[in-house]
Design a protein around this motif. Structure first.
Motif, PDB file in Angstrom:
ATOM      1  N   GLY A   1       1.035  -1.126  -0.118  1.00 13.83           N
ATOM      2  CA  GLY A   1      -0.223   0.252   0.005  1.00 13.83           C
ATOM      3  C   GLY A   1       0.924   1.065   0.147  1.00 13.83           C
ATOM      4  O   GLY A   1       0.558   2.116  -0.785  1.00 13.83           O
ATOM      5  N   GLN A   2       2.338   1.269   0.956  1.00 13.93           N
ATOM      6  CA  GLN A   2       2.982   2.388   0.782  1.00 13.93           C
ATOM      7  C   GLN A   2       3.483   2.786  -0.762  1.00 13.93           C
ATOM      8  O   GLN A   2       3.103   3.779  -1.111  1.00 13.93           O
ATOM      9  N   SER A   3       4.025   1.388  -1.578  1.00  3.76           N
ATOM     10  CA  SER A   3       4.518   1.493  -2.777  1.00  3.76           C
ATOM     11  C   SER A   3       3.654   2.087  -3.291  1.00  3.76           C
ATOM     12  O   SER A   3       3.551   3.020  -4.278  1.00  3.76           O
ATOM     13  N   ILE A   4       1.930   1.722  -3.646  1.00  5.10           N
ATOM     14  CA  ILE A   4       0.643   2.344  -4.776  1.00  5.10           C
ATOM     15  C   ILE A   4       0.422   3.572  -4.220  1.00  5.10           C
ATOM     16  O   ILE A   4       0.492   4.161  -5.601  1.00  5.10           O
ATOM     17  N   SER A   5       1.016   3.552  -2.889  1.00  6.11           N
ATOM     18  CA  SER A   5       0.713   5.285  -2.708  1.00  6.11           C
ATOM     19  C   SER A   5       1.202   6.219  -3.152  1.00  6.11           C
ATOM     20  O   SER A   5       0.722   6.832  -3.379  1.00  6.11           O
ATOM     21  N   ASN A   6       2.936   6.007  -2.841  1.00  3.78           N
ATOM     22  CA  ASN A   6       3.916   6.676  -3.787  1.00  3.78           C
ATOM     23  C   ASN A   6       3.742   6.664  -5.367  1.00  3.78           C
ATOM     24  O   ASN A   6       4.152   7.420  -5.681  1.00  3.78           O
ATOM     25  N   VAL A   7       3.461   5.612  -5.655  1.00  5.59           N
ATOM     26  CA  VAL A   7       2.929   5.836  -7.112  1.00  5.59           C
ATOM     27  C   VAL A   7       2.476   6.698  -7.451  1.00  5.59           C
ATOM     28  O   VAL A   7       2.069   7.280  -8.892  1.00  5.59           O
ATOM     29  N   VAL A   8       1.396   6.604  -7.405  1.00  8.33           N
ATOM     30  CA  VAL A   8      -0.087   7.086  -7.043  1.00  8.33           C
ATOM     31  C   VAL A   8      -0.214   8.444  -7.341  1.00  8.33           C
ATOM     32  O   VAL A   8       0.270   9.195  -8.156  1.00  8.33           O
TER      33      VAL A   8
ATOM     34  N   LYS B   1       2.375  10.458  -6.718  1.00  6.26           N
ATOM     35  CA  LYS B   1       3.790  11.104  -7.739  1.00  6.26           C
ATOM     36  C   LYS B   1       3.053  11.293  -8.990  1.00  6.26           C
ATOM     37  O   LYS B   1       4.017  11.674 -10.476  1.00  6.26           O
ATOM     38  N   HIS B   2       2.307  10.165 -10.129  1.00  6.63           N
ATOM     39  CA  HIS B   2       1.705   9.580 -11.067  1.00  6.63           C
ATOM     40  C   HIS B   2       0.452  10.222 -11.772  1.00  6.63           C
ATOM     41  O   HIS B   2      -0.098  10.712 -12.845  1.00  6.63           O
ATOM     42  N   ALA B   3      -0.134  10.488 -10.106  1.00  8.71           N
ATOM     43  CA  ALA B   3      -2.086  10.208 -11.359  1.00  8.71           C
ATOM     44  C   ALA B   3      -2.460  11.495 -11.263  1.00  8.71           C
ATOM     45  O   ALA B   3      -2.773  11.625 -11.807  1.00  8.71           O
ATOM     46  N   GLY B   4      -1.559  12.288 -10.867  1.00  8.25           N
ATOM     47  CA  GLY B   4      -1.659  13.911 -11.365  1.00  8.25           C
ATOM     48  C   GLY B   4      -3.276  14.590 -10.572  1.00  8.25           C
ATOM     49  O   GLY B   4      -3.942  14.085 -10.166  1.00  8.25           O
ATOM     50  N   ALA B   5      -3.713  15.653 -11.245  1.00  7.03           N
ATOM     51  CA  ALA B   5      -5.346  16.389 -10.932  1.00  7.03           C
ATOM     52  C   ALA B   5      -4.679  16.362  -9.412  1.00  7.03           C
ATOM     53  O   ALA B   5      -5.792  16.020  -9.091  1.00  7.03           O
ATOM     54  N   GLY B   6      -3.939  16.663  -8.782  1.00  9.66           N
ATOM     55  CA  GLY B   6      -3.929  16.985  -6.782  1.00  9.66           C
ATOM     56  C   GLY B   6      -4.068  15.955  -6.460  1.00  9.66           C
ATOM     57  O   GLY B   6      -4.403  15.563  -4.975  1.00  9.66           O
ATOM     58  N   LEU B   7      -4.046  14.396  -7.008  1.00  7.98           N
ATOM     59  CA  LEU B   7      -4.882  12.907  -6.397  1.00  7.98           C
ATOM     60  C   LEU B   7      -3.507  12.547  -5.237  1.00  7.98           C
ATOM     61  O   LEU B   7      -2.271  12.580  -6.242  1.00  7.98           O
ATOM     62  N   SER B   8      -3.485  12.244  -4.371  1.00  9.29           N
ATOM     63  CA  SER B   8      -2.554  11.794  -4.157  1.00  9.29           C
ATOM     64  C   SER B   8      -2.801  10.580  -2.814  1.00  9.29           C
ATOM     65  O   SER B   8      -4.379  10.251  -2.598  1.00  9.29           O
ATOM     66  N   MET B   9      -2.543   9.708  -2.192  1.00 11.37           N
ATOM     67  CA  MET B   9      -2.427   8.544  -1.681  1.00 11.37           C
ATOM     68  C   MET B   9      -1.625   8.373  -0.496  1.00 11.37           C
ATOM     69  O   MET B   9      -0.732   9.038   0.214  1.00 11.37           O
ATOM     70  N   VAL B  10      -2.975   7.952   0.735  1.00  8.38           N
ATOM     71  CA  VAL B  10      -1.915   7.614   1.352  1.00  8.38           C
ATOM     72  C   VAL B  10      -2.282   6.172   2.357  1.00  8.38           C
ATOM     73  O   VAL B  10      -3.213   6.248   2.222  1.00  8.38           O
ATOM     74  N   PRO B  11      -1.000   5.329   2.634  1.00  8.14           N
ATOM     75  CA  PRO B  11      -1.249   4.425   3.575  1.00  8.14           C
ATOM     76  C   PRO B  11      -2.335   4.160   5.142  1.00  8.14           C
ATOM     77  O   PRO B  11      -1.569   4.938   5.723  1.00  8.14           O
ATOM     78  N   ILE B  12      -3.106   3.191   4.962  1.00  6.46           N
ATOM     79  CA  ILE B  12      -3.273   3.369   6.402  1.00  6.46           C
ATOM     80  C   ILE B  12      -3.084   1.397   7.569  1.00  6.46           C
ATOM     81  O   ILE B  12      -3.563   0.533   6.448  1.00  6.46           O
ATOM     82  N   VAL B  13      -2.446   1.618   8.279  1.00  4.18           N
ATOM     83  CA  VAL B  13      -3.674   0.629   9.133  1.00  4.18           C
ATOM     84  C   VAL B  13      -4.474   0.246   9.508  1.00  4.18           C
ATOM     85  O   VAL B  13      -4.688   0.838  10.630  1.00  4.18           O
ATOM     86  N   THR B  14      -4.547  -1.351   8.946  1.00  2.22           N
ATOM     87  CA  THR B  14      -6.123  -1.578   9.427  1.00  2.22           C
ATOM     88  C   THR B  14      -5.706  -3.049   9.906  1.00  2.22           C
ATOM     89  O   THR B  14      -4.260  -3.455  10.009  1.00  2.22           O
ATOM     90  N   GLY B  15      -6.606  -4.041  10.060  1.00  4.31           N
ATOM     91  CA  GLY B  15      -6.967  -5.155  10.553  1.00  4.31           C
ATOM     92  C   GLY B  15      -6.633  -5.990   9.510  1.00  4.31           C
ATOM     93  O   GLY B  15      -5.562  -7.109  10.188  1.00  4.31           O
TER      94      GLY B  15
ATOM     95  N   ASN C   1       2.662   2.041 -14.845  1.00  4.68           N
ATOM     96  CA  ASN C   1       4.568   3.184 -14.210  1.00  4.68           C
ATOM     97  C   ASN C   1       4.826   1.258 -13.155  1.00  4.68           C
ATOM     98  O   ASN C   1       5.880   1.982 -12.424  1.00  4.68           O
ATOM     99  N   LEU C   2       4.342   0.071 -14.055  1.00  3.25           N
ATOM    100  CA  LEU C   2       4.765  -1.060 -13.339  1.00  3.25           C
ATOM    101  C   LEU C   2       6.002  -0.924 -12.523  1.00  3.25           C
ATOM    102  O   LEU C   2       6.497  -1.862 -11.956  1.00  3.25           O
ATOM    103  N   ALA C   3       7.198  -1.087 -13.378  1.00  9.65           N
ATOM    104  CA  ALA C   3       8.358  -1.449 -13.156  1.00  9.65           C
ATOM    105  C   ALA C   3       8.615  -0.648 -12.589  1.00  9.65           C
ATOM    106  O   ALA C   3       9.654  -0.850 -11.860  1.00  9.65           O
ATOM    107  N   GLU C   4       8.224   0.672 -12.045  1.00  9.56           N
ATOM    108  CA  GLU C   4       8.727   1.362 -10.856  1.00  9.56           C
ATOM    109  C   GLU C   4       7.931   0.975  -9.579  1.00  9.56           C
ATOM    110  O   GLU C   4       9.037   0.742  -8.789  1.00  9.56           O
TER     111      GLU C   4
END
Length: 310
Positions: A41-48, A50-64, A273-276
């Motif tokens: 989730g952390q890696s997906i958040s970083n890629v999103v 960085k690359h999703a644009g339009a002010g879109l960001s993501m943050v990982p949340i610890v869950t059960g 950006n799968l290689a990244e």
């Protein structure tokens, strides 16, 4: 001129406010620390981000974990989450752990890495097979985690229940720490491999996989087609022998009410950006884009739009 300047500053402030409002942060539900979901989730958040644009960001949340995550989406506590094929299929039908909540309206975004049920003991343990867990102290992962879903499936097939052993409901990291310090006799973790919790434990102890008795794994796979057999080579964790484990494919899911353009942007950020992503996360190297078209639930409209365009 003063009035013009005031008008200009007011318009600028409105523009800034509108820009801030247009920014969107998505919370991605992962799992407890020590497994593979949080770093994924952390890696997906970083890629999103960085690359999703339009002010879109993501943050990982610890869950059960994978069982809880669809419920968190239903409650609006996360906007996107990681779960597995079997649980996603149950969630959209309101069955199994989602009977109380009722059907949860989620769609698939992307196929991720497979998770396997690590069932491990110290190398000199007298626990050899799944049935040998009876009467033992077992770290079963956090309440709401995917390990419990597997246990609830496997125990009846072995004519057992959770009352046959003493469970310890802790994170995977804590569970494998308890294994190495002797607090528990066995530790379980549903995770991609290599799992951080297991790797940490092998730094100071020699571990061994718990085996299935003859025919039991085949019976489990026949009972539920969402599961699969996974072979873990000795060099993964430095075990004397390989392990034949039960596993399941994981997926990224989102509520079907989440804007299709947002989900399409997330899907594009991941696969374009799968290689990244794979360079940052070892488990991501097991992602096969084509598997996103073979998941247990329908694709979200935004993800479908991405794959249709490809």
């Amino acid at each position: 001129m003063f009035r013009s300047m005031k008008t200009f500053l007011g318009a600028a402030a409105l523009t800034v406010a509108a820009s801030a409002t247009s920014a969107e942060e998505l919370r991605i539900g992962t799992a407890s620390l020590g497994g593979a979901f949080y770093p994924m989730g952390q890696s997906i958040s970083n890629v999103v981000t960085k690359h999703a644009g339009a002010g879109l960001s993501m943050v990982p949340i610890v869950t059960g974990g994978s069982v809880q995550n669809p419920n968190l989406i239903a409650a609006g506590e996360v906007e996107i989450a990681i779960t597995n094929n079997n649980l996603a299929a149950l969630a959209i039908k309101g069955k199994g752990p989602y009977t109380k909540a009722g059907p949860i309206d989620i769609g698939a975004v992307a196929a991720l890495h497979p998770s396997v049920l690590h069932m491990m003991v110290l190398a000199d343990s007298d626990i050899k097979t799944f049935e040998d867990l009876a009467g033992k102290r077992v770290a079963v992962g956090p309440a709401g985690g995917g390990t419990l879903g597997f246990l609830n499936f496997l125990l009846p097939l072995h004519d057992m229940s959770v009352d046959d052993f003493t469970p310890s409901f802790v994170s995977y990291s804590d569970g494998f720490s308890q294994l190495t310090d002797g607090t528990v006799d066995a530790a379980l973790a549903l995770s991609g491999y290599p799992a951080g919790a297991v790797m940490q434990a092998t730094a100071g102890a020699e571990l061994r996989f718990i085996a299935f008795s003859e025919g039991q794994l085949d019976a489990a796979l026949a009972a539920n087609g969402a599961y699969m057999s996974v072979e873990i080579a000795p060099d993964v964790y430095g075990t004397a022998d390989s392990g034949t484990l039960i596993g399941v494919n994981n997926m990224l899911v989102a509520p079907n009410t989440l804007d299709a353009a947002t989900v399409q942007a997330v899907t594009a950020a991941i696969f374009d950006n799968l290689a990244e992503l794979q360079g940052e996360n070892a488990n991501a190297r097991q992602i096969e884009p084509a598997m996103s078209l073979q998941l247990a639930i329908p694709l979200h409209a935004g993800a479908q739009a991405y794959f249709d365009a490809k």
